[in-house]
Design a protein around this motif. Structure first.
Motif, PDB file in Angstrom:
ATOM      1  N   TYR A 168      27.922  31.995  27.878  1.00 38.98           N
ATOM      2  CA  TYR A 168      28.901  31.677  27.050  1.00 38.98           C
ATOM      3  C   TYR A 168      29.414  32.722  25.868  1.00 38.98           C
ATOM      4  O   TYR A 168      28.517  33.386  25.446  1.00 38.98           O
ATOM      5  CB  TYR A 168      28.550  30.347  26.175  1.00 38.98           C
ATOM      6  CG  TYR A 168      28.594  29.086  27.123  1.00 38.98           C
ATOM      7  CD1 TYR A 168      29.856  28.633  27.742  1.00 38.98           C
ATOM      8  CD2 TYR A 168      27.330  28.477  27.237  1.00 38.98           C
ATOM      9  CE1 TYR A 168      29.628  27.457  28.404  1.00 38.98           C
ATOM     10  CE2 TYR A 168      27.294  27.430  27.915  1.00 38.98           C
ATOM     11  CZ  TYR A 168      28.263  26.780  28.759  1.00 38.98           C
ATOM     12  OH  TYR A 168      28.237  25.816  29.510  1.00 38.98           O
TER      13      TYR A 168
ATOM     14  N   ILE B 234      36.341  25.694  23.866  1.00 40.71           N
ATOM     15  CA  ILE B 234      37.851  25.134  24.052  1.00 40.71           C
ATOM     16  C   ILE B 234      38.091  24.161  22.760  1.00 40.71           C
ATOM     17  O   ILE B 234      37.040  23.439  22.289  1.00 40.71           O
ATOM     18  CB  ILE B 234      37.946  24.167  25.171  1.00 40.71           C
ATOM     19  CG1 ILE B 234      37.655  24.877  26.691  1.00 40.71           C
ATOM     20  CG2 ILE B 234      39.448  23.674  25.162  1.00 40.71           C
ATOM     21  CD1 ILE B 234      38.429  26.146  26.613  1.00 40.71           C
TER      22      ILE B 234
ATOM     23  N   THR C 199      24.129  15.496  20.143  1.00 38.27           N
ATOM     24  CA  THR C 199      24.016  16.042  21.316  1.00 38.27           C
ATOM     25  C   THR C 199      25.553  16.002  22.061  1.00 38.27           C
ATOM     26  O   THR C 199      26.237  15.183  22.157  1.00 38.27           O
ATOM     27  CB  THR C 199      23.300  15.080  22.192  1.00 38.27           C
ATOM     28  OG1 THR C 199      23.185  15.437  23.534  1.00 38.27           O
ATOM     29  CG2 THR C 199      23.948  13.588  22.278  1.00 38.27           C
ATOM     30  N   GLY C 200      25.465  17.159  22.641  1.00 36.90           N
ATOM     31  CA  GLY C 200      26.711  17.485  23.357  1.00 36.90           C
ATOM     32  C   GLY C 200      27.927  18.105  22.780  1.00 36.90           C
ATOM     33  O   GLY C 200      29.186  18.417  23.296  1.00 36.90           O
TER      34      GLY C 200
ATOM     35  N   LYS D   5      26.091  23.022  20.629  1.00 33.39           N
ATOM     36  CA  LYS D   5      25.327  23.725  19.907  1.00 33.39           C
ATOM     37  C   LYS D   5      24.664  24.911  20.817  1.00 33.39           C
ATOM     38  O   LYS D   5      24.770  26.108  20.038  1.00 33.39           O
ATOM     39  CB  LYS D   5      23.996  23.062  19.421  1.00 33.39           C
ATOM     40  CG  LYS D   5      24.455  21.966  18.554  1.00 33.39           C
ATOM     41  CD  LYS D   5      23.207  21.018  18.118  1.00 33.39           C
ATOM     42  CE  LYS D   5      22.360  20.278  19.125  1.00 33.39           C
ATOM     43  NZ  LYS D   5      23.250  19.256  19.845  1.00 33.39           N
TER      44      LYS D   5
ATOM     45  N   ARG E 211      29.717  16.906  26.267  1.00 34.15           N
ATOM     46  CA  ARG E 211      28.812  16.735  27.578  1.00 34.15           C
ATOM     47  C   ARG E 211      29.246  15.411  28.238  1.00 34.15           C
ATOM     48  O   ARG E 211      29.535  15.555  29.438  1.00 34.15           O
ATOM     49  CB  ARG E 211      27.514  16.910  27.450  1.00 34.15           C
ATOM     50  CG  ARG E 211      26.705  16.813  28.962  1.00 34.15           C
ATOM     51  CD  ARG E 211      25.245  16.753  28.641  1.00 34.15           C
ATOM     52  NE  ARG E 211      24.616  17.890  27.930  1.00 34.15           N
ATOM     53  CZ  ARG E 211      23.986  17.949  26.896  1.00 34.15           C
ATOM     54  NH1 ARG E 211      24.181  17.149  25.973  1.00 34.15           N
ATOM     55  NH2 ARG E 211      23.452  19.292  26.421  1.00 34.15           N
TER      56      ARG E 211
HETATM   57  N1  ATP Z   1      33.865  23.531  22.711  1.00 30.39           N
HETATM   58  C1  ATP Z   1      33.589  23.389  23.854  1.00 30.39           C
HETATM   59  N2  ATP Z   1      34.277  23.998  24.712  1.00 30.39           N
HETATM   60  C2  ATP Z   1      33.992  23.995  26.108  1.00 30.39           C
HETATM   61  N3  ATP Z   1      33.073  23.243  26.550  1.00 30.39           N
HETATM   62  C3  ATP Z   1      32.166  22.948  25.738  1.00 30.39           C
HETATM   63  C4  ATP Z   1      32.233  22.779  24.276  1.00 30.39           C
HETATM   64  N4  ATP Z   1      31.539  22.174  23.829  1.00 30.39           N
HETATM   65  C5  ATP Z   1      30.567  21.916  24.598  1.00 30.39           C
HETATM   66  N5  ATP Z   1      30.803  22.174  25.728  1.00 30.39           N
HETATM   67  C6  ATP Z   1      30.308  21.869  27.015  1.00 30.39           C
HETATM   68  O1  ATP Z   1      29.530  20.545  26.896  1.00 30.39           O
HETATM   69  C7  ATP Z   1      28.054  20.999  27.436  1.00 30.39           C
HETATM   70  C8  ATP Z   1      27.423  20.544  26.317  1.00 30.39           C
HETATM   71  O2  ATP Z   1      27.338  21.442  25.459  1.00 30.39           O
HETATM   72  P1  ATP Z   1      25.861  22.141  24.695  1.00 30.39           P
HETATM   73  O3  ATP Z   1      24.805  22.145  25.612  1.00 30.39           O
HETATM   74  O4  ATP Z   1      26.171  23.393  23.980  1.00 30.39           O
HETATM   75  O5  ATP Z   1      25.639  20.910  23.623  1.00 30.39           O
HETATM   76  P2  ATP Z   1      24.405  20.616  22.625  1.00 30.39           P
HETATM   77  O6  ATP Z   1      24.906  20.383  21.239  1.00 30.39           O
HETATM   78  O7  ATP Z   1      23.424  22.009  22.784  1.00 30.39           O
HETATM   79  O8  ATP Z   1      23.791  19.448  23.154  1.00 30.39           O
HETATM   80  P3  ATP Z   1      22.403  18.872  22.930  1.00 30.39           P
HETATM   81  O9  ATP Z   1      21.945  18.592  21.811  1.00 30.39           O
HETATM   82  O10 ATP Z   1      22.359  17.748  23.851  1.00 30.39           O
HETATM   83  O11 ATP Z   1      21.397  19.964  23.655  1.00 30.39           O
HETATM   84  C9  ATP Z   1      28.008  22.098  28.133  1.00 30.39           C
HETATM   85  O12 ATP Z   1      28.164  21.850  29.372  1.00 30.39           O
HETATM   86  C10 ATP Z   1      29.180  22.983  27.326  1.00 30.39           C
HETATM   87  O13 ATP Z   1      29.821  23.791  28.526  1.00 30.39           O
END
Ligand code: ATP
Ligand code: MG
Length: 473
Positions: free
Chosen positions: A144, A150, A179-180, A183, A366
């Motif tokens: 990424y 987005i 979550t999601g 991060k 997510r």
């Molecule tokens: N702002 C964004 N634009 C596009 N896609 C996003 C965005 N935020 C998250 N996503 C998508 O959502 C999904 C979850 O994002 P991510 O893995 O970074 O979450 P996380 O905060 O690390 O969640 P967790 O705490 O469950 O690990 C991914 O598939 C990511 O591509």
């Protein structure tokens, strides 16, 4: 039939009952008698070791399994030396040469002071180990960057701006978000726009690994540090010059948190069992899905580490706090799955938009992505997404709201008229979605405590863990 017969019969019945319970349990159980011959070997154990019980039962353990030089079987150690061992990692081979790695709890069975057998309770981490290895192999592949993020909302734009500023320094970063919320996306984007972009990006989830393993994964080991230890670099060395993402930092034990703090301050690590210090230059990005202040209050985050890490703290907004981004994201994911599934979905009808806009999205982006992916799995050549394509949970919401509205009835009829495979596919998705949703809710309520969440869901810890893996929650 006299009472004695009855007793034998009920004993046999009891024995059968116990054996069938053992087969239902999601950990491996292996019991040997005083001669080291296997007398109990449950189903899960067969899966872990890729063996059939008939090749193991009543055989000498050492005729079936082999161990590396200097490594002995924890089960035989319990039998011979009466040792109780907890959370011991063991790597060995089955009779076809397949390597197996497990975490064992082993104890002797004593009767009147003498040992007449031993029990081993086993968790399989062969897959986990592979997972870690592939993670490391994929270290250059942080996918990424900021262009992939987005969001047009005020909240999102300001957090993007803050993050971009943080790309210019090597300071540690703490990313806080449900979550999601993105991060991982932010951590990778920061790395890729920093001066470290062509150095490794390694991410490690602190919750996925037992504490005993975590330390060697982070810091590496020197040969002979403990039985079976090899000369092996830890993630700090692997990430040297680059970025190390420590996910779910609040799951790291306080002792390791203290050690981490020292490493960050001194910029040096020492492999376990080694006296040599190695200088490292690694940028730490840590994440937590829990409010850090609360985590500190609940002793899940050390205050001193928090102060050190929170030089830059990014609080990612939840999706429900930036509803104006929901449709933007939905269109983005439709585009993504059009490409992936070779489909031509162009739009969503108004009721879909309304449902998406009004849902609370406990799983954030997510969950939204999964909703779109799930819906597109149910679409055939339609160009416009309808509300009955949406996952059960969202779809049901509309049905409730529109209880008396005739269109709701039509929707049900539509489903009945669809062919069976379509309906089955739909059912599968809906079960998955529903299960995922309840698991996430339970985990949220238990603040990530797996045992507690499992209890609330009425399932065993093991089967919850299985589902977490399966759904990649
Ligand atoms: N702002 C964004 N634009 C596009 N896609 C996003 C965005 N935020 C998250 N996503 C998508 O959502 C999904 C979850 O994002 P991510 O893995 O970074 O979450 P996380 O905060 O690390 O969640 P967790 O705490 O469950 O690990 C991914 O598939 C990511 O591509
Ligand atoms: Mg993550």
């Amino acid at each position: 039939m006299d009472t004695k017969d009855l007793n034998i019969e009920s004993l046999i019945e009891m024995n059968e009952l116990l054996l069938s319970i053992l087969d239902e349990i999601d950990v491996g159980i292996h019991v040997v008698n005083e001669k080291g011959e296997t007398i109990i070997y449950n189903k899960r154990m067969m899966e872990i070791e890729s063996m059939d019980s008939k090749d193991v039962l009543h055989k000498d353990l050492l005729d079936v399994f082999s161990f590396e030089k200097n490594q002995s079987s924890t089960l035989l150690e319990a039998l011979r030396a009466g040792k109780v061992r907890k959370n011991i990692k063991q790597t060995y081979f089955n009779n076809k040469g397949k390597e197996i790695t497990t975490i064992n709890n082993t104890f002797p069975i004593k009767k009147n002071g003498t040992i007449n057998g031993a029990v081993e309770i086993v968790e399989d981490i062969t897959q986990l180990k592979k997972h870690i290895q592939t993670r490391v192999l994929q270290k250059q592949n942080s996918r990424y960057n900021f262009d992939n993020i987005i969001g047009d909302s005020e909240a999102m734009l300001s957090i993007i701006e803050e993050s971009k500023k943080a790309t210019r320094t090597p300071s540690s970063i703490l990313i806080v978000g449900e979550t999601g919320t993105g991060k991982e996306v932010f951590a990778q984007s920061i790395h890729n726009e920093s001066g470290r972009a062509n150095k490794p990006f390694i991410s490690q989830n602190c919750a996925a690994i037992p504490e005993s393993l975590m330390e060697s994964i982070l810091f590496g080991t020197k040969k002979g540090a403990f039985t079976g230890a090899m000369d092996k670099p830890g993630l700090f060395e692997e990430a040297n010059g680059g970025t190390l993402l420590l996910d779910e930092l609040n799951s790291l034990s306080p002792a390791l948190q203290a050690k981490l703090l020292r490493v960050i301050q001194e910029k040096k690590i020492r492999r376990i069992g080694d006296i040599r210090e190695i200088e490292i230059d690694v940028r730490i990005i840590a994440t937590t899905n829990e409010d850090p202040i609360e985590a500190i209050a609940n002793n899940r985050l050390r205050k001193d580490l928090y102060y050190r890490l929170s030089v830059v703290t990014l609080f990612l907004p939840t999706l429900r706090e930036r509803r104006e981004d929901i449709l933007l994201l939905a269109y983005h994911f439709i585009g993504k799955y059009n490409r992936l599934f070779d489909m031509r979905v162009t739009d969503m009808d108004n009721s879909v938009k309304e449902v998406l806009h009004n849902h609370d999205w406990p799983g954030n982006v997510r969950e939204l992505e999964h909703a779109i992916e799930g819906a597109m799995n149910l679409m055939e050549d339609e160009r416009i997404m309808r509300v009955d394509h949406l996952p059960a949970l969202l779809y049901r919401k509309v049905k409730h709201k529109a209880e008396q509205v005739p269109t709701a009835v039509h929707m049900d009829e539509d489903i009945n008229q669809e062919d069976t495979s379509h309906t089955l596919k739909q059912l599968k998705y809906k079960i998955k979605e529903t299960e995922e949703y309840y698991i996430k809710q339970a985990l949220e309520e238990s603040k990530g405590n797996i045992a507690q969440a499992a209890k609330a869901l009425g399932m065993s810890r093991q089967s919850l863990q299985y589902r977490l893996r399966k759904y990649q929650i």
